[in-house]
Design a protein around this motif. Sequence first.
Motif: not given
Length: 232
Positions: A124-125, A150-154, A178-185
């Motif tokens: 969010q935002r 969490f930048a736009p395009g991630t 760019p990708a966010y690894k959920e378990f590693d934050d």
Amino acid sequence: MRWPCFLLLVSPSLTTAATAQTSATSPKALQFDVAQIPATRDSFVFRLRGEERGWAVWQYEVRALEMTQELVYTATSEFRPVEDERLRVVVNRVTGQPISTFHHIDLFSPRSDTVMVEHDLAVQRGEISGRRRVGTRSGGVKIVPVSRPFAPGTVLSDYVFLAGAVSNIAPGDSLAVPAYKEFDDSLVTLRSGGFRIYATRTGPRRVVKGETLDGAFSFELVRSGPVVPTPE
């Protein structure tokens, strides 16, 4: 299963696999057109060195809202005797932007003190926030708050499976996203690794097979059916 981030490999017919090699040209942005994903419920079988070791069910549910649409991707799986998992990812079907992700994995290795990992996050935002939980064999549960830009395009690392069939990849492309690894934050660049997937390029766009590069582990589509509505 906690898959590594990787560059997906696609095949239009399953008879050949197109390998993406690093190009000397500037990387292009990897895009996922999730509006092309059909509403379906797909069942897969897991194999390890040719032996059946489990199953997975992936479901893509389209929800119409007042001003837009959401794609709800849910997955349940069992990989014997290692782990069971439940996954739910919600994305904006028009823009492809992530909205929320929940992932719970129960682990059964006698050599590990960790018996459960979970995240419950929302975007969010310009921020991804929520919590991660880690359960131990003694019964304790560690809760870790999550809050980072969490930048736009991630995208989420799960997009490789959720939307691998509707990416803009072509053989020879050098990609950067760019990708966010959920378990590693952590934020990483989605890139090549030790896994490939196969996806249709004609008819309904879907992932139909995946395998490690050495072929030891694989999963394959065995049937498709109608969506079973999930709770709001």
